[in-house]
Scaffold this motif. Structure first.
Motif, PDB file in Angstrom:
ATOM      1  N   PRO A  53       0.838  -1.206   0.000  1.00  0.00           N
ATOM      2  CA  PRO A  53       0.000   0.000   0.000  1.00  0.00           C
ATOM      3  C   PRO A  53       0.871   1.254   0.000  1.00  0.00           C
ATOM      4  O   PRO A  53       1.875   1.337   0.694  1.00  0.00           O
ATOM      5  CB  PRO A  53      -0.788  -0.108   1.302  1.00  0.00           C
ATOM      6  N   GLY A  54       0.486   2.207  -0.837  1.00  0.00           N
ATOM      7  CA  GLY A  54       1.235   3.447  -0.960  1.00  0.00           C
ATOM      8  C   GLY A  54       2.211   3.441  -2.131  1.00  0.00           C
ATOM      9  O   GLY A  54       2.723   4.482  -2.518  1.00  0.00           O
ATOM     10  N   ALA A  55       2.474   2.261  -2.718  1.00  0.00           N
ATOM     11  CA  ALA A  55       3.422   2.160  -3.830  1.00  0.00           C
ATOM     12  C   ALA A  55       2.804   2.734  -5.100  1.00  0.00           C
ATOM     13  O   ALA A  55       1.620   2.573  -5.363  1.00  0.00           O
ATOM     14  CB  ALA A  55       3.816   0.705  -4.051  1.00  0.00           C
ATOM     15  N   SER A  56       3.627   3.391  -5.905  1.00  0.00           N
ATOM     16  CA  SER A  56       3.180   3.899  -7.201  1.00  0.00           C
ATOM     17  C   SER A  56       3.168   2.771  -8.213  1.00  0.00           C
ATOM     18  O   SER A  56       4.061   1.919  -8.218  1.00  0.00           O
ATOM     19  CB  SER A  56       4.104   5.009  -7.694  1.00  0.00           C
ATOM     20  N   VAL A  90      -1.526   5.461 -17.172  1.00  0.00           N
ATOM     21  CA  VAL A  90      -1.687   6.449 -16.119  1.00  0.00           C
ATOM     22  C   VAL A  90      -0.998   5.927 -14.855  1.00  0.00           C
ATOM     23  O   VAL A  90      -0.913   4.724 -14.638  1.00  0.00           O
ATOM     24  CB  VAL A  90      -3.182   6.763 -15.851  1.00  0.00           C
ATOM     25  N   VAL A  91      -0.500   6.843 -14.037  1.00  0.00           N
ATOM     26  CA  VAL A  91       0.138   6.467 -12.776  1.00  0.00           C
ATOM     27  C   VAL A  91      -0.919   6.441 -11.687  1.00  0.00           C
ATOM     28  O   VAL A  91      -1.755   7.353 -11.587  1.00  0.00           O
ATOM     29  CB  VAL A  91       1.263   7.462 -12.398  1.00  0.00           C
ATOM     30  N   GLY A  92      -0.907   5.378 -10.893  1.00  0.00           N
ATOM     31  CA  GLY A  92      -1.839   5.247  -9.780  1.00  0.00           C
ATOM     32  C   GLY A  92      -1.088   4.919  -8.497  1.00  0.00           C
ATOM     33  O   GLY A  92       0.136   4.828  -8.490  1.00  0.00           O
ATOM     34  N   ARG A  93      -1.839   4.739  -7.440  1.00  0.00           N
ATOM     35  CA  ARG A  93      -1.245   4.405  -6.140  1.00  0.00           C
ATOM     36  C   ARG A  93      -2.012   3.238  -5.534  1.00  0.00           C
ATOM     37  O   ARG A  93      -3.238   3.265  -5.467  1.00  0.00           O
ATOM     38  CB  ARG A  93      -1.305   5.588  -5.197  1.00  0.00           C
ATOM     39  N   VAL A  94      -1.269   2.220  -5.087  1.00  0.00           N
ATOM     40  CA  VAL A  94      -1.901   1.058  -4.465  1.00  0.00           C
ATOM     41  C   VAL A  94      -2.479   1.479  -3.111  1.00  0.00           C
ATOM     42  O   VAL A  94      -1.791   2.060  -2.280  1.00  0.00           O
ATOM     43  CB  VAL A  94      -0.888  -0.095  -4.267  1.00  0.00           C
ATOM     44  N   VAL A  95      -3.760   1.204  -2.933  1.00  0.00           N
ATOM     45  CA  VAL A  95      -4.416   1.470  -1.660  1.00  0.00           C
ATOM     46  C   VAL A  95      -4.455   0.186  -0.845  1.00  0.00           C
ATOM     47  O   VAL A  95      -4.195   0.181   0.345  1.00  0.00           O
ATOM     48  CB  VAL A  95      -5.842   2.030  -1.872  1.00  0.00           C
ATOM     49  N   GLU A  96      -4.760  -0.914  -1.522  1.00  0.00           N
ATOM     50  CA  GLU A  96      -4.848  -2.210  -0.850  1.00  0.00           C
ATOM     51  C   GLU A  96      -4.550  -3.302  -1.868  1.00  0.00           C
ATOM     52  O   GLU A  96      -5.081  -3.284  -2.977  1.00  0.00           O
ATOM     53  CB  GLU A  96      -6.257  -2.370  -0.281  1.00  0.00           C
TER      54      GLU A  96
END
Length: 180
Positions: free
Chosen positions: A119-122, A133-139
């Motif tokens: 979690p928090g990783a790009s 697109v760039v996202g962010r792991v939430v879970e």
């Protein structure tokens, strides 16, 4: 001595067990001194630097200190900071979260997220038409007790949320992650 002649009974008492009492007191004093001298301690995690909310916890951010046994509960140092943790504060379970915070204005999209993505990783999300697109792991995704895979969550910017959601619903998305 004749009891009938004097009309009283004479009791013969033995000496009190002074040596046993002395040995018991010495044993208790020794045990107490031994307990105080050891000062039973265990290592506990403290913040080596100020950790902002939503930051992925890394080994370089942790300082291990000796504290009395049982003072702080054991904590698994995975996930992200759920609150701001100032330098020198102990890191406890209530200050951590397994889900990353969602940036303001972003949306979460359920999709298959590899368990290795923390979690928090790009991550880079690539759709079937080549749009990325760039996202962010939430879970991260996880397996439930019956062996079924539950999707994870990835936060994406508002502008790309619709396209990513449609592609994820039809399994036409590839999720790339690595170190940057």
């Amino acid at each position: 001595m004749d009891v009938a002649r004097y009309g009283r009974v004479v009791l013969v008492l033995s000496r009190p067990p002074y040596l046993r009492w002395l040995a018991a007191v010495a044993l208790l004093a020794g045990a107490f001194a031994w307990d105080l001298s050891k000062g039973a301690a265990e290592p506990a995690p403290f913040a080596a630097t100020t950790i902002e909310r939503g930051t992925v916890i890394e080994a370089s951010m942790i300082e291990w200190r000796q504290v009395p046994v049982g003072l702080l509960p054991a904590v698994e140092l995975t996930g992200v900071a759920a609150t701001r943790i100032d330098r020198g504060e102990p890191i406890v379970a209530s200050a951590l979260s397994t889900a990353a915070s969602i940036p303001i204005g972003w949306w979460t999209v359920p999709m298959d997220v590899p368990p290795a993505a923390t979690p928090g990783a790009s991550v880079r999300i690539v759709l079937a038409d080549g749009f990325g697109v760039v996202g962010r792991v939430v879970e991260a995704s996880r397996d439930d007790p019956f062996g079924m895979r539950e999707p994870g969550l990835v936060a994406v910017p508002h502008e790309a949320a619709d396209m990513v959601a449609l592609a994820a619903a039809s399994n036409q998305v590839v999720l790339l992650f690595g170190q940057q």
